[in-house]
Design a protein around this motif. Structure first.
Motif, mmCIF file in Angstrom:
data_model
loop_
_atom_site.group_PDB
_atom_site.id
_atom_site.type_symbol
_atom_site.label_atom_id
_atom_site.label_comp_id
_atom_site.label_asym_id
_atom_site.label_seq_id
_atom_site.Cartn_x
_atom_site.Cartn_y
_atom_site.Cartn_z
ATOM 1 N N GLY A 249 -115.472 1.451 26.241
ATOM 2 C CA GLY A 249 -115.254 2.590 27.131
ATOM 3 C C GLY A 249 -115.157 2.208 28.595
ATOM 4 N N VAL A 250 -114.666 1.002 28.872
ATOM 5 C CA VAL A 250 -114.530 0.523 30.254
ATOM 6 C C VAL A 250 -113.144 0.890 30.785
ATOM 7 N N THR A 251 -113.102 1.408 32.007
ATOM 8 C CA THR A 251 -111.831 1.712 32.666
ATOM 9 C C THR A 251 -111.526 0.622 33.678
ATOM 10 N N SER A 300 -112.127 -2.257 26.105
ATOM 11 C CA SER A 300 -113.371 -3.035 26.017
ATOM 12 C C SER A 300 -113.337 -4.206 26.982
ATOM 13 N N LEU A 301 -114.502 -4.507 27.544
ATOM 14 C CA LEU A 301 -114.652 -5.662 28.422
ATOM 15 C C LEU A 301 -115.529 -6.679 27.704
ATOM 16 N N TYR A 302 -114.978 -7.871 27.478
ATOM 17 C CA TYR A 302 -115.703 -8.926 26.780
ATOM 18 C C TYR A 302 -116.161 -9.973 27.792
ATOM 19 N N VAL A 303 -117.444 -10.289 27.748
ATOM 20 C CA VAL A 303 -118.017 -11.298 28.624
ATOM 21 C C VAL A 303 -118.197 -12.563 27.796
ATOM 22 N N THR A 304 -117.443 -13.605 28.105
ATOM 23 C CA THR A 304 -117.557 -14.859 27.377
ATOM 24 C C THR A 304 -118.205 -15.912 28.275
ATOM 25 N N ASN A 307 -114.768 -16.540 30.588
ATOM 26 C CA ASN A 307 -113.907 -15.509 31.177
ATOM 27 C C ASN A 307 -114.518 -14.118 31.042
ATOM 28 N N LEU A 308 -114.007 -13.209 31.877
ATOM 29 C CA LEU A 308 -114.119 -11.783 31.621
ATOM 30 C C LEU A 308 -112.774 -11.359 31.043
ATOM 31 N N ILE A 309 -112.788 -10.706 29.885
ATOM 32 C CA ILE A 309 -111.537 -10.335 29.220
ATOM 33 C C ILE A 309 -111.532 -8.834 28.976
ATOM 34 N N PHE A 310 -110.556 -8.158 29.552
ATOM 35 C CA PHE A 310 -110.386 -6.719 29.328
ATOM 36 C C PHE A 310 -109.266 -6.514 28.323
ATOM 37 N N ASN A 311 -109.537 -5.686 27.313
ATOM 38 C CA ASN A 311 -108.537 -5.430 26.278
ATOM 39 C C ASN A 311 -108.448 -3.929 26.018
ATOM 40 N N SER A 312 -107.234 -3.391 26.122
ATOM 41 C CA SER A 312 -106.996 -1.977 25.845
ATOM 42 C C SER A 312 -105.653 -1.845 25.155
#
Length: 366
Positions: A249-251, A300-304, A307-312
């Protein structure tokens, strides 16, 4: 002519029931409700319920819907009245009632009354693990016995387990420090029950469970160890890349810069002939830039660990930690400044930035 919904006889024009039939029905509802209430307080038996249901169905027009409404209210009342430590008698009482009431389990539980009873027992057993009154295998075994009698969906089962975990996390965080013993107890709980705390259901993403899991990851990174979490994500990870945390639910917003030309003219007007003028002067202008944030999508924002990876559904963005030159935290997100002449600012909104800010402070250890 209308037909009485209770006795089935003619009820007269524009009427759906006889007044006397409705009064008999309401009386039957109250009498059955009283018997069920006495049953759950130990003052009536299963035989009393069976006899009352049979007679009220016949004499007071009680239907299955009536039985479901009465059962829902009385089960919820009973659930609210019981407290730890729970005894087997509570489960037996509920099991026998559901057997004698004569309505299907799914109909009685249509609005989740039995589920709430089941959850309360499960929560009580698991709380006793955290208070050292039960071992985890024993607490879990008691939960399984309850579920054997009163089955629930997997999401409801996990909700009960997460609820207790969140209560424990809140209690452990009261003094701001999680001891090694407390951390070990949490680790044992989540591993035994296979509860991922770095990919939480939306209901628990902003709870103390998140803080517990995030603290564990930060501590691991401080020791130079990158956690390898086995969670399924819809993104392609690089070599030796591991997802540490995810937010749903990240914008995501990206900076957009527009230019316009502004200026002014000067001079004076000369009359050529009647009604015709010629204006002399010169134009001086300059470009002016305007900055705004444009929404890229919600995802969704993935914290690895890299990287920071945003996927929509509409946009994907990868932000390497090595390209981040500045981060501004907000109460509900972060603003990121990236390295590069044409790099635009990004803003991610919809989560507590505590973990990302602490992770970035440890990025040299990743």
């Amino acid at each position: 002519m209308g037909t009485c919904k209770y006795c089935g006889q003619d009820a007269g024009w524009f009427s759906k029931q006889h007044k006397e039939c409705e009064e008999k029905h309401n009386l039957g509802v109250q009498e059955l409700k009283a018997v069920v209430s006495r049953y759950f307080t130990g003052r009536a038996t299963c035989s009393d319920i069976m006899y009352t249901i049979q007679s009220k169905r016949r004499d007071n027009y009680l239907s299955n819907d009536d039985l479901c409404v009465i059962s829902d209210a009385e089960i919820r009342s009973y659930t609210a009245s019981i407290h730890r430590p729970f005894s087997p008698s509570s489960m037996k009482l509920m099991d026998e009632y559901l057997t004698v009431v004569g309505v299907s389990y799914s109909d009685i539980n249509k609005n989740g009354a039995v589920d709430e009873f089941t959850k309360k027992l499960m929560k009580g057993f698991m709380v006793e693990y955290f208070t050292d009154q039960l071992t985890l295998p024993v607490a879990h075994s008691r939960c399984e016995k309850v579920l054997g009698k009163f089955p629930m969906t997997q999401s409801n089962i996990e909700d009960a387990y997460y609820y207790v975990l969140n209560k424990a996390a809140t209690n452990f965080l009261k003094n701001g420090i999680i001891t090694d013993q407390e951390q070990q107890k949490i680790d044992e709980y989540v591993n035994y029950l296979s509860l991922p705390i770095n990919n939480l259901p939306a209901k628990y993403q902003d709870t103390d469970i998140s803080k517990i899991g995030q603290v564990a990851i930060i501590k691991s990174i401080q020791r130079g160890v990158v956690p390898r979490n086995q969670i399924t994500v819809p993104i392609i990870l690089g070599k030796n890349e591991s997802v540490l945390w995810s937010y749903s639910g990240v914008t995501m917003y990206e900076e957009k810069i527009t230019k316009e030309w502004v200026g002014r003219s000067g001079g004076f007007s000369i009359r050529i002939i009647k009604g015709v003028y010629y204006r002399t002067g010169q134009m001086k202008g300059r470009p002016v830039e305007h900055s705004s944030m444009v929404q890229l999508g919600v995802g969704s924002l993935y914290v690895t660990n890299k990287n920071l990876i945003f996927n929509s559904p509409t946009k994907g963005v990868k932000i390497p930690y090595t390209k981040i030159v500045g981060v501004t935290p907000y109460s509900d997100g972060i603003e990121i400044q990236r390295d590069g002449a044409n790099a635009k600012r990004l803003t991610a909104q919809g989560f507590d930035p505590w973990f990302i800010m602490n992770l970035l402070s440890q990025v040299s250890n990743l």
